[in-house]
Enzyme design. Structure first.
Site, mmCIF file in Angstrom:
data_model
loop_
_atom_site.group_PDB
_atom_site.id
_atom_site.type_symbol
_atom_site.label_atom_id
_atom_site.label_comp_id
_atom_site.label_asym_id
_atom_site.label_seq_id
_atom_site.Cartn_x
_atom_site.Cartn_y
_atom_site.Cartn_z
ATOM 1 C CG ASP A 140 48.901 34.591 39.212
ATOM 2 O OD1 ASP A 140 47.696 34.721 39.506
ATOM 3 O OD2 ASP A 140 49.799 34.580 40.069
ATOM 4 C CG HIS A 141 43.172 32.046 38.330
ATOM 5 N ND1 HIS A 141 43.949 31.352 39.222
ATOM 6 C CD2 HIS A 141 42.021 32.326 38.995
ATOM 7 C CE1 HIS A 141 43.292 31.231 40.368
ATOM 8 N NE2 HIS A 141 42.118 31.806 40.261
ATOM 9 C CG HIS A 147 46.936 33.332 43.048
ATOM 10 N ND1 HIS A 147 47.209 33.198 41.705
ATOM 11 C CD2 HIS A 147 46.402 32.138 43.429
ATOM 12 C CE1 HIS A 147 46.834 31.989 41.299
ATOM 13 N NE2 HIS A 147 46.355 31.325 42.326
HETATM 14 C C1 BG6 Z 1 44.427 28.284 42.744
HETATM 15 C C2 BG6 Z 1 44.812 27.407 43.899
HETATM 16 O O1 BG6 Z 1 45.565 28.791 42.118
HETATM 17 O O2 BG6 Z 1 43.638 29.358 43.221
HETATM 18 C C3 BG6 Z 1 43.585 26.901 44.621
HETATM 19 O O3 BG6 Z 1 45.573 26.303 43.424
HETATM 20 C C4 BG6 Z 1 42.694 28.041 45.010
HETATM 21 O O4 BG6 Z 1 43.948 26.131 45.755
HETATM 22 C C5 BG6 Z 1 42.432 28.963 43.835
HETATM 23 O O5 BG6 Z 1 41.474 27.501 45.480
HETATM 24 C C6 BG6 Z 1 41.695 30.213 44.272
HETATM 25 O O6 BG6 Z 1 41.258 30.917 43.138
HETATM 26 P P1 BG6 Z 1 40.002 31.864 43.182
HETATM 27 O O7 BG6 Z 1 39.934 32.468 41.825
HETATM 28 O O8 BG6 Z 1 38.808 31.021 43.519
HETATM 29 O O9 BG6 Z 1 40.284 32.854 44.270
#
Ligand code: BG6
Length: 492
Positions: free
Chosen positions: A179-180, A242
């Site tokens: 989960d980045h 997230h």
């Molecule tokens: C991803 C989603 O997990 O997270 C995307 O699949 C989204 O749709 C992205 O744009 C958002 O990540 P960040 O790091 O730009 O907030």
């Protein structure tokens, strides 16, 4: 077992994620000396590339991502990269891959530690895991780890099936579900803010906090991902993973130790305490939206239904706001509001913790005089915290005015904070799974989200589009808080 010398196999090495995130992250780890001399990276994908083509692409990705390169060791770095053309559904491909891994382990003097990174379409996750086992790629004396991208299923039953498939080949402690958001500096900092500061933890409960607001808004639309997104929607794309991870970190009890197991077990407990939203309550607790045409930061943009690969009658939500309740001793009665959406006014992820009013505010004359204390955690684009206190207005009126103590910086250019992916790769190589999601977290999150999704499915089509691109989402999201006497705190 904590040996970090390893071979990293990237399935999907010709794809976008490898190019944008993985190659630059691996380079940065190399440049910082985290990888040591004994490592190899194997790019695996269907295309017919040579080792040289892969290396050129790695170099291009470093240039495009503006990674600071030290030319002196660039060739040495690139020499660790090898490519294999592979059909993920063919046994022989895995046997060839195994031979290549064995050769490189010999050439670079790497113990049999193997990291398999699946940057592929999710339907291949199960089959790849099972071939890795059946063809003996995981059968070695060192460690084996599987790093797996989202989406982890599209609901609880499909996630469970996928989990069963990969668990046939890998133990739970060998699986690193990404989960980045958990790699973001300020998401990791939630725990530190809470558990290393005597001025916050005693107040972190329903006696002193009135509500918590988590916003993750984007200005982008669905770009070229319409095919995936139209089947997913904001609830499953952002909330299941997230947003609920941030809720868990904010709500969890202090762990007894800073170990993977203890931290995860507290997060799991917090997710178990989430009050389910039943079908007939969904409109009271959740709001969905879809953007129509509008103007985002000075650019006219089309509505969601006109995006490529999106059904022109699509009923998919690109915005979700919700009110979550956590039924435990600490949080009973404190709403956690979340909202996330595409094509909104700002790209911003922020958490606002709103404290309760003083029991008797001596400065209160009109509503304007009372400003609640807020702790704002800025996750992106700035990183940091601000604390909003009340001070005396400097105009002899004897009234108060909010004073902002700010500690925030722009994440990408000022301090050189490592990218989320760099941290996560580094953690996985070191065998630290704290910032990855355990199966129980995934399952509890799907269970929560599935009920909302199913309730929406059973209702007649939503009145979409219901917010203009470039706005803050549908007005119903304001009502969600207004009915409790609150409002969303601004994003700036
Ligand atoms: C991803 C989603 O997990 O997270 C995307 O699949 C989204 O749709 C992205 O744009 C958002 O990540 P960040 O790091 O730009 O907030």
């Amino acid at each position: 077992r904590n040996e970090t010398s390893c071979t990293i196999v990237i399935f999907g090495a010709t794809g976008d994620l490898a190019k944008r995130k993985l190659f630059p992250s691996i380079y940065n780890l190399f440049a910082k000396g985290e990888l040591g001399p004994n490592f190899a990276v194997i790019g695996a994908a269907r295309r017919n590339w040579s080792h040289e083509t892969l290396r050129e692409n790695v170099k291009k990705s470093l240039d495009e991502s503006k990674t600071e390169i030290n030319e002196d060791h660039l060739d040495d770095f690139l020499a660790h990269f090898h490519y294999i053309s592979l059909d993920v559904t063919s046994k022989e491909s895995y046997q060839n891959l195994n031979r290549l891994i064995n050769d490189l382990e010999g050439e670079f003097n790497i113990p049999c530690n193997r990291m398999f990174y699946l940057a592929m379409a999710p339907q291949f996750f199960g089959p790849i895991a099972s071939y890795l086992k059946s063809e003996g790629l995981t059968n070695e004396t060192g460690w084996n780890r599987l790093m797996i991208e989202k989406p982890f299923g599209h609901d609880l039953p499909s996630a469970r099936q996928l989990n069963n498939e990969i668990r046939e080949a890998f133990r739970e402690d060998e699986i690193y579900r990404i989960d980045h958001y958990l790699g973001k500096e300020m998401v990791q900092n939630i725990e530190v803010i809470r558990f290393a500061n005597a001025i916050f933890e005693p107040l972190w409960n329903n006696r002193h906090i009135s509500n918590i607001q988590i916003t993750s808004s984007e200005t982008l639309g669905v770009e070229e991902r319409g095919g995936y997104y139209d089947k997913s929607g904001a609830l499953r794309d952002m909330v299941q993973n997230h947003m609920l991870q941030m809720v868990a970190l904010l709500a969890m009890e202090p762990p007894i130790r800073l170990t993977t197991e203890e931290i995860r077990s507290e997060k799991i407990k917090a997710l178990r305490a989430l009050r389910p939203v039943s079908g007939d309550q969904v409109d009271e607790y959740f709001v969905r939206g879809q953007y129509g045409p509008g103007n985002v930061k000075g650019n006219e943009v089309p509505g969601y239904r006109s995006e490529p690969n999106v059904d022109p009658d699509s009923n998919t939500e690109t915005f979700v706001a919700g009110k979550l309740l956590i039924d435990n001793f600490r949080w009973a009665g404190v709403p956690f509001y979340i909202r996330t959406g595409k094509r909104m006014a700002e790209k911003s992820t922020k958490i606002a913790i709103q404290f309760k009013e003083m029991p008797m505010n001596l400065y209160y004359k009109t509503d304007e005089d009372v400003h609640p204390n807020l702790l704002v955690i800025h996750i992106q684009p700035e990183e940091g915290i601000s604390l909003i206190l009340n001070g005396e207005k400097l105009d002899l009126s004897g009234q108060t005015t909010p004073v902002k103590l700010d500690y925030a910086h722009t994440s990408t250019d000022k301090l050189n904070t490592p990218e989320a992916y760099e941290k996560l790769l580094n953690d996985a190589i070191k065998g630290d799974a704290t910032n990855f999601t355990h199966w129980d977290e995934v399952a509890l999150s799907w269970k929560y989200v599935d009920e909302i999704f199913n309730a929406w499915q059973q209702k007649k089509a939503a009145q979409f589009p219901n917010y203009e691109a470039g706005s803050l989402g549908p007005k119903e999201s304001e009502h969600l808080l207004a009915q409790d006497g609150f409002h969303w705190w601004p994003l700036d």
